[in-house]
Design a protein around this motif. Sequence first.
Motif: not given
Length: 224
Positions: A1-5, A119-133
């Motif tokens: 789980v990654r988040e923006l500042a 993705a925005f830089g290295d920020v992405t949101v993965r909702i489902r397992p196996g998804s690329l975000g």
Amino acid sequence: VRELAPSPVPPQGEEAQARCRQALVARGWVRPEQATSADPTNYGERQPRDVYGRRVPHAPQLIVLHETVIPAEDTVKLFQTSHPNDDDQASYHLLVDRAGRRLRLVADGKRAFGSGMSAFGDVTVRIRPGSLGSLNNVALHLSLETPPDGRGDDDAHSGYSPAQYRTAAAQVLLWQARWGIPLNRLTTHAAVDRSRSRYDPRSFRWELFDQAWKAAATHCGFTA
């Protein structure tokens, strides 16, 4: 789980937002939105948790610019068509046609399907397992109608109309005021796409957008 500042730009109050909208309408920079709602299969809810129950970002935090490639009316028809297959589902929050009209497809609070593998830089949101975000859980998607000479696979075209730049700049400013989104989180589909198949918006001239945005901010009295 990654988040923006945390954003350095605070959201504006409702009164400030209303004054800004009124100023932009009075100067002809934006027209009232036209309701052209997408079919429910083409958008969803912003998810607060992933499949593992972990909290994930789910409020608008950045703005992604697109172009339609096809005429605006065909884009609206496409998004108003039911698409039960996940691979066919797509939408934007707003579409700006060549005349500068704002066509509302998906409410800001909903998750439009504008950039699947992204993705925005290295920020992405993965909702489902196996998804690329994807960024859809935190993105607002704004698309510009492509000019007639750009409705193909060429690298460039004649560009967007002055009305489109004015309306796009005004809409970005309104979103910034509502959600507290800094200008450095305005990006393009080409920049966030991870499938390496999206190049839009082609022929977008940042200097024209920047001029329009600064003028819109002055009309609204926003200095930060």
